[in-house]
Design a protein around this motif. Sequence first.
Motif, PDB file in Angstrom:
ATOM      1  N   ASN A 246       1.671  22.021 -34.713  1.00 37.55           N
ATOM      2  CA  ASN A 246       1.059  21.470 -33.508  1.00 37.55           C
ATOM      3  C   ASN A 246       2.003  20.442 -32.892  1.00 37.55           C
ATOM      4  O   ASN A 246       2.392  19.476 -33.546  1.00 37.55           O
ATOM      5  N   PRO A 247       2.388  20.610 -31.624  1.00 37.53           N
ATOM      6  CA  PRO A 247       3.370  19.702 -31.005  1.00 37.53           C
ATOM      7  C   PRO A 247       2.880  18.254 -30.912  1.00 37.53           C
ATOM      8  O   PRO A 247       3.677  17.322 -30.995  1.00 37.53           O
ATOM      9  N   ASP A 248       1.569  18.071 -30.729  1.00 38.94           N
ATOM     10  CA  ASP A 248       1.039  16.705 -30.663  1.00 38.94           C
ATOM     11  C   ASP A 248       1.189  15.998 -32.007  1.00 38.94           C
ATOM     12  O   ASP A 248       1.519  14.805 -32.061  1.00 38.94           O
ATOM     13  N   LEU A 249       0.939  16.744 -33.095  1.00 34.95           N
ATOM     14  CA  LEU A 249       1.108  16.158 -34.420  1.00 34.95           C
ATOM     15  C   LEU A 249       2.582  15.877 -34.711  1.00 34.95           C
ATOM     16  O   LEU A 249       2.908  14.898 -35.391  1.00 34.95           O
ATOM     17  N   VAL A 250       3.447  16.733 -34.220  1.00 36.18           N
ATOM     18  CA  VAL A 250       4.893  16.496 -34.374  1.00 36.18           C
ATOM     19  C   VAL A 250       5.265  15.180 -33.700  1.00 36.18           C
ATOM     20  O   VAL A 250       5.995  14.350 -34.274  1.00 36.18           O
ATOM     21  N   ASP A 251       4.768  14.966 -32.473  1.00 33.29           N
ATOM     22  CA  ASP A 251       5.072  13.738 -31.734  1.00 33.29           C
ATOM     23  C   ASP A 251       4.503  12.512 -32.453  1.00 33.29           C
ATOM     24  O   ASP A 251       5.188  11.486 -32.604  1.00 33.29           O
ATOM     25  N   ALA A 252       3.238  12.602 -32.883  1.00 33.60           N
ATOM     26  CA  ALA A 252       2.596  11.473 -33.556  1.00 33.60           C
ATOM     27  C   ALA A 252       3.328  11.134 -34.846  1.00 33.60           C
ATOM     28  O   ALA A 252       3.562   9.965 -35.161  1.00 33.60           O
ATOM     29  N   SER A 253       3.698  12.168 -35.588  1.00 31.25           N
ATOM     30  CA  SER A 253       4.408  11.957 -36.845  1.00 31.25           C
ATOM     31  C   SER A 253       5.749  11.273 -36.614  1.00 31.25           C
ATOM     32  O   SER A 253       6.131  10.353 -37.348  1.00 31.25           O
ATOM     33  N   ALA A 254       6.481  11.707 -35.591  1.00 32.27           N
ATOM     34  CA  ALA A 254       7.794  11.120 -35.290  1.00 32.27           C
ATOM     35  C   ALA A 254       7.659   9.642 -34.936  1.00 32.27           C
ATOM     36  O   ALA A 254       8.470   8.804 -35.376  1.00 32.27           O
ATOM     37  N   ILE A 255       6.644   9.307 -34.145  1.00 31.40           N
ATOM     38  CA  ILE A 255       6.412   7.903 -33.757  1.00 31.40           C
ATOM     39  C   ILE A 255       6.123   7.055 -34.991  1.00 31.40           C
ATOM     40  O   ILE A 255       6.667   5.958 -35.162  1.00 31.40           O
ATOM     41  N   LEU A 256       5.259   7.574 -35.872  1.00 28.76           N
ATOM     42  CA  LEU A 256       4.852   6.809 -37.053  1.00 28.76           C
ATOM     43  C   LEU A 256       5.995   6.653 -38.052  1.00 28.76           C
ATOM     44  O   LEU A 256       6.180   5.575 -38.630  1.00 28.76           O
ATOM     45  N   VAL A 257       6.755   7.718 -38.255  1.00 28.51           N
ATOM     46  CA  VAL A 257       7.890   7.643 -39.186  1.00 28.51           C
ATOM     47  C   VAL A 257       8.895   6.603 -38.705  1.00 28.51           C
ATOM     48  O   VAL A 257       9.432   5.806 -39.494  1.00 28.51           O
ATOM     49  N   ASP A 258       9.158   6.597 -37.398  1.00 29.99           N
ATOM     50  CA  ASP A 258      10.092   5.628 -36.836  1.00 29.99           C
ATOM     51  C   ASP A 258       9.547   4.204 -36.982  1.00 29.99           C
ATOM     52  O   ASP A 258      10.290   3.277 -37.340  1.00 29.99           O
ATOM     53  N   ALA A 259       8.254   4.023 -36.740  1.00 27.34           N
ATOM     54  CA  ALA A 259       7.645   2.689 -36.837  1.00 27.34           C
ATOM     55  C   ALA A 259       7.703   2.156 -38.261  1.00 27.34           C
ATOM     56  O   ALA A 259       8.051   0.991 -38.496  1.00 27.34           O
ATOM     57  N   VAL A 260       7.383   3.010 -39.208  1.00 28.11           N
ATOM     58  CA  VAL A 260       7.376   2.598 -40.618  1.00 28.11           C
ATOM     59  C   VAL A 260       8.790   2.312 -41.122  1.00 28.11           C
ATOM     60  O   VAL A 260       9.005   1.405 -41.932  1.00 28.11           O
ATOM     61  N   SER A 261       9.762   3.073 -40.643  1.00 25.20           N
ATOM     62  CA  SER A 261      11.142   2.910 -41.107  1.00 25.20           C
ATOM     63  C   SER A 261      11.718   1.531 -40.758  1.00 25.20           C
ATOM     64  O   SER A 261      12.683   1.077 -41.384  1.00 25.20           O
TER      65      SER A 261
END
Length: 297
Positions: A246-261
């Motif tokens: 799902n492209p929306d989940l891909v986007d959400a995941s990318a945002i969260l991974v970057d924030a946590v990193s």
Amino acid sequence: MLLNEKAVLVSPVLKKWNPRKVDHALRDSVASSYGVQSKVLSTSKKLVALNEGVFAKIENVDKNIRNHVFYSVGQGCTGFCVPYDYKGKHLLPTELEKAFLDRFTELKDERERLVKQVVDSWETIIESAQEELKGLFDADDYPSKEEIASRYECRVIRETLPDSAWVGQDEVEDPRYGVSSSDVAEVESRTKSTIELSTEEATRNVSVLLTHLTDCLKNDKTFRDSSFDKVKQAVESFGAWNFNNNPDLVDASAILVDAVSKISGAEDLRKDTAKAEDFVEEVDKASEILNNLDGVI
């Protein structure tokens, strides 16, 4: 895409000797002493009361294997899987399989050390039990030293999903996948497939963890180090549950991974206001996406 290219089935095998036993003779004796029927009583004895510590530790390891290797949802659970058939099989994304096996192996090694401790001191354990239980001691309650080791087992059964298991709606109109005939009625009664439920469960889990942490940060509330640790772990594994890409989940995941990193730990969020504010802002962006998902995810 075949689901067996993105996930496998795993089942825990955890066997152990039970250091407690129902004693019918003791039950009957107590019933006779108090003038009641034995059917209203249930009595058991601890077979290794003086050495209970090591057996309790083995039970605790088994609990950790279930809660921190297999179960990914539930109070205090930090595992890698979701239930597949509610009969012992769990769905594990292949992307998480190495982390799953690493954690399982660590706990399995700890368990084996405890089992060796039991086997090596078995004669002493029985002698202590005989001294403590006195007239209630029954040698038949205890396996031999040769047998006791075989009563313990700890392994994972790994199964490949059938080729008929598809992900997404390009291949079949309904993304449900191969189930046994006995499960057909149950599956047909569901409004969502196992795949959808797995993704939805992971989405709900990460949303709950994020909401708790950001609420604490926004309102200057105290939070534990584990609150951030759980968010970090959930975010790092979140993408693996996006079986339908799902492209929306891909986007959400990318945002969260970057924030946590950008956060080294809970103390970062407590001491660095700017980092905390940026983290909350990014999480809010991802949360808006997750809260507005539509249709099959």
